[in-house]
Design an enzyme around this catalytic site. Structure first.
Site, PDB file in Angstrom:
ATOM      1  N   ASP A  28       0.825  -1.209   0.000  1.00 42.80           N
ATOM      2  CA  ASP A  28       0.000   0.000   0.000  1.00 42.80           C
ATOM      3  C   ASP A  28       0.865   1.267   0.000  1.00 42.80           C
ATOM      4  O   ASP A  28       1.783   1.410   0.816  1.00 42.80           O
ATOM      5  CB  ASP A  28      -0.889  -0.015   1.251  1.00 42.80           C
ATOM      6  CG  ASP A  28      -2.212   0.679   1.043  1.00 42.80           C
ATOM      7  OD1 ASP A  28      -2.406   1.300  -0.012  1.00 42.80           O
ATOM      8  OD2 ASP A  28      -3.070   0.587   1.938  1.00 42.80           O
ATOM      9  N   ASP A  29       0.564   2.180  -0.922  1.00 38.69           N
ATOM     10  CA  ASP A  29       1.151   3.533  -0.923  1.00 38.69           C
ATOM     11  C   ASP A  29       2.667   3.560  -1.122  1.00 38.69           C
ATOM     12  O   ASP A  29       3.323   4.533  -0.720  1.00 38.69           O
ATOM     13  CB  ASP A  29       0.817   4.255   0.394  1.00 38.69           C
ATOM     14  CG  ASP A  29      -0.599   4.812   0.415  1.00 38.69           C
ATOM     15  OD1 ASP A  29      -1.390   4.452  -0.474  1.00 38.69           O
ATOM     16  OD2 ASP A  29      -0.920   5.590   1.326  1.00 38.69           O
ATOM     17  N   CYS A  67      -6.462   4.063  -3.691  1.00 38.93           N
ATOM     18  CA  CYS A  67      -6.513   2.645  -3.386  1.00 38.93           C
ATOM     19  C   CYS A  67      -7.493   1.818  -4.206  1.00 38.93           C
ATOM     20  O   CYS A  67      -7.115   0.947  -4.984  1.00 38.93           O
ATOM     21  CB  CYS A  67      -6.810   2.481  -1.897  1.00 38.93           C
ATOM     22  SG  CYS A  67      -7.160   0.807  -1.394  1.00 38.93           S
ATOM     23  N   HIS A 121      -9.973  -2.986  -1.651  1.00 38.35           N
ATOM     24  CA  HIS A 121     -10.202  -1.978  -0.618  1.00 38.35           C
ATOM     25  C   HIS A 121     -11.085  -2.607   0.449  1.00 38.35           C
ATOM     26  O   HIS A 121     -12.084  -3.260   0.125  1.00 38.35           O
ATOM     27  CB  HIS A 121     -10.865  -0.738  -1.213  1.00 38.35           C
ATOM     28  CG  HIS A 121     -11.036   0.374  -0.235  1.00 38.35           C
ATOM     29  ND1 HIS A 121      -9.968   0.944   0.425  1.00 38.35           N
ATOM     30  CD2 HIS A 121     -12.151   1.017   0.216  1.00 38.35           C
ATOM     31  CE1 HIS A 121     -10.414   1.896   1.233  1.00 38.35           C
ATOM     32  NE2 HIS A 121     -11.727   1.955   1.125  1.00 38.35           N
ATOM     33  N   HIS A 330       0.040   2.430  -5.944  1.00 36.81           N
ATOM     34  CA  HIS A 330       0.270   3.721  -6.612  1.00 36.81           C
ATOM     35  C   HIS A 330       1.496   4.349  -5.979  1.00 36.81           C
ATOM     36  O   HIS A 330       2.086   3.800  -5.039  1.00 36.81           O
ATOM     37  CB  HIS A 330      -0.937   4.656  -6.489  1.00 36.81           C
ATOM     38  CG  HIS A 330      -1.593   4.630  -5.139  1.00 36.81           C
ATOM     39  ND1 HIS A 330      -0.967   5.099  -3.999  1.00 36.81           N
ATOM     40  CD2 HIS A 330      -2.793   4.154  -4.738  1.00 36.81           C
ATOM     41  CE1 HIS A 330      -1.761   4.918  -2.961  1.00 36.81           C
ATOM     42  NE2 HIS A 330      -2.882   4.331  -3.379  1.00 36.81           N
TER      43      HIS A 330
END
Length: 574
Positions: A28-29, A67, A121, A330
């Site tokens: 994530d991220d 997300c 998600h 991302h």
């Protein structure tokens, strides 16, 4: 001769190569601040060793830098305009009820599909995709009705109740604009061990599952989702200590590009939602420096969990027949263009890590410079696993690049993001076309053809996107050629509002042997701790937190605010 032919027919199935397993790692991220991407300040030895056995895609782009749209695109192989997922409130099956997802396709092809941690998600899990209930380190097993994605059955077990060492109560927390409450700061140097935090617990479960999946004797698709480096930046102290905050470079540009209006950015609301974050923009320099330190500490923490998976594959003898893919959903802005988090079409938000490792690849350790996009992952995994590529997908197989990383660009990568600007046409969809050397973003009025604004960046000579060149007459022909890649007008039309998941009453699952001796249970839940604070106690308890607090009070026999090991197992303090 006749006997020989019969024997050959009999043993041919035994000689056929086994279908490869898939280890699907989602992070994530995470922007590509990794050693294998040339970030000299990074401390990522495990992802780097995965890169050494696979192909690193240097220009991999998500479909939308947030997300749910990004994850939906990679799991369905469809673009946001097809799934109608541009936000965090929409399930793809509302618009595409018959879609066959990537894991669903593998499941229907004879694979046992399992997902641990964050893949979809949270709240938008898919019942048709997985062979088993979805597992979360927070202490939830989520079963979704395959015929109705809104029907969720949640079974609870002992999980990680809070990543913070000392979270405040919800009444003391900070409520954001959507009503969600943050109960801690944007970063924390955690006193907890790896496994007392969600990603460590997820890695531990994944290691256990690899052993179980091996014993099943059938091909598997194991998806493991790690939440760090997503905010808040909470990681054990040893990972903070790995980094010198002064060695982490600040952004190359801390303001909007020349010639670009503010509407393409945002107000940093995600980071401002946490306790203790200064209210102003830009974020004060010293605070920003600490945030960058915490972000990289979290990357190193997650890197260590990836290493545990790679080690487990080797230990179980599965490495030689397992395809590994690692991706970040991302990129992430760390003050770049004056922005924090994602939510833009800038390069730093749309570009993300993508590594694919094929056993025995002659191209191991090489890099691919061609632009690729997340909708390419679905057809790629089908292709390299010997499965027919389903029709109707939005991307193309990357197998040609795995065979020849120097192959030229097949097509540009397209990212998008919805914004609004009265000055430029009202409700807009920004489509960002990324070629080998250029990024051109067209802000088109939703449901129509009118272009409200254009951004053009020379990624070869201005990789930090400091100047918007769209107004230069000499680039008119280039812009016209890139405009041809826009989807048809109206493709971004919004569907009716999606339903919300309905959770059935929670059930309590026994995640341990009910006859397990309490001393062994204590040592399993709280390794190395002689006594427990309330928060430490709660971190090992599942179910209703009020009930757990009552148990703490009851077990704290001498009322000193701690539960000792002796008190937990039924004795008294010495």
């Amino acid at each position: 001769m006749h006997r020989f032919i019969i024997l050959l027919i009999a043993i041919c199935p035994l000689l056929a190569p086994a279908a490869p397993n898939v280890l699907f790692i989602a992070i994530d991220d995470m922007r590509p601040d990794l050693g294998c991407y040339g970030a000299t300040h990074a401390k990522t030895p495990n992802i780097d060793r995965l890169a050494a056995r696979g192909i690193v895609f240097d220009k991999a782009y998500c479909q939308q830098a947030v997300c749910s749209p990004s994850r939906t695109a990679i799991l369905t192989g469809l673009r946001p305009d097809v799934t109608k997922v541009w936000d965090l409130n929409t399930h793809f099956r509302a618009a595409q009820p018959d879609c066959v997802t990537l894991p669903q396709y593998f499941r229907e092809s004879g694979y046992h599909t399992v997902a641990l941690g964050k893949l979809e998600h949270h709240g938008f899990e898919d019942g048709r995709s997985w062979s088993e209930p979805r597992w979360f380190a927070s202490g939830q097993l989520v079963s979704v009705d395959p015929a109705d994605w809104t029907k969720h059955t949640i079974t609870s077990f002992d999980g990680v109740q809070s990543e913070y060492a000392n979270p405040v109560s919800k009444t003391e927390g900070k409520k954001n604009s959507k009503g969600k409450i943050k109960t801690g700061p944007a970063y924390e140097v955690s006193p907890k061990s790896d496994d007392e935090l969600p990603d460590g617990a997820t890695a531990a479960e994944a290691v256990r599952r690899l052993s179980t999946l091996k014993a099943r004797g059938e091909p598997f698709f194991l998806a493991v989702g790690f939440v760090k480096p997503h905010l808040p930046f909470v990681a054990p102290k040893k990972y903070w200590d790995m980094h010198d905050a002064n060695a982490i470079p600040p952004p190359a540009i801390d303001h909007m590009p020349t010639g670009t209006p503010d509407f393409v950015g945002h107000t940093n609301s995600e980071v401002h939602a946490y306790l203790g974050v200064p209210a102003e923009n830009p974020i004060p320099a010293d605070f920003a420096k600490t945030l960058r330190h915490g972000y990289h500490a979290c990357i190193s923490y997650t890197d260590a969990q990836v290493g545990r998976l790679l080690d487990a594959l080797e230990k179980e003898g599965l490495a030689d027949n397992t395809i590994i893919i690692l991706w970040g959903d991302h990129g992430w802005q760390l003050g770049d263009h004056g922005l924090w988090h994602k939510h833009t079409n800038f390069e730093i938000a749309a570009r993300s890590p993508l590594l694919i490792s094929l056993p025995g690849s002659v191209n191991a350790g090489r890099h691919c410079a061609a632009p690729v996009e997340f909708v390419d992952v679905y057809p790629t995994l089908a292709d390299v696993c010997g499965l027919p590529i389903p029709s109707g997908l939005g991307g193309s197989s990357l197998k040609p690049y795995l065979q020849n990383p120097d192959a030229p660009m097949q097509k540009p990568a397209i990212s998008q993001y919805p914004k609004s600007s009265k000055e430029h046409g009202g409700s807009l969809m920004g489509y960002s076309i990324r070629t080998e050397d250029w990024r051109c973003t067209f802000w088109r009025k939703r449901g129509g053809e009118d272009i409200g604004f254009i951004e053009l960046y020379d990624e070869k000579n201005d990789p930090n996107e400091t100047v918007n060149l769209a107004s230069k007459p000499e680039h008119a022909e280039l812009i016209a050629s890139l405009k041809k890649h826009l989807p048809p007008p109206g493709s971004d039309a919004q569907p009716p509002k999606t339903a919300k998941p309905a959770h059935s009453p929670k059930k309590k699952a026994m995640s341990y042997d009910p006859n397990e001796p309490r001393d062994k249970r204590y040592d399993r839940l709280y390794p190395g701790k002689a006594r427990l604070t309330l928060d430490e106690y709660l971190s090992g308890q599942g179910g209703d937190s009020d009930s757990a607090k009552a148990r703490f009070t009851k077990q704290d026999k001498d009322k000193d605010g701690f539960v000792s090991r002796e008190e937990f197992i039924g004795g008294s303090k010495k």
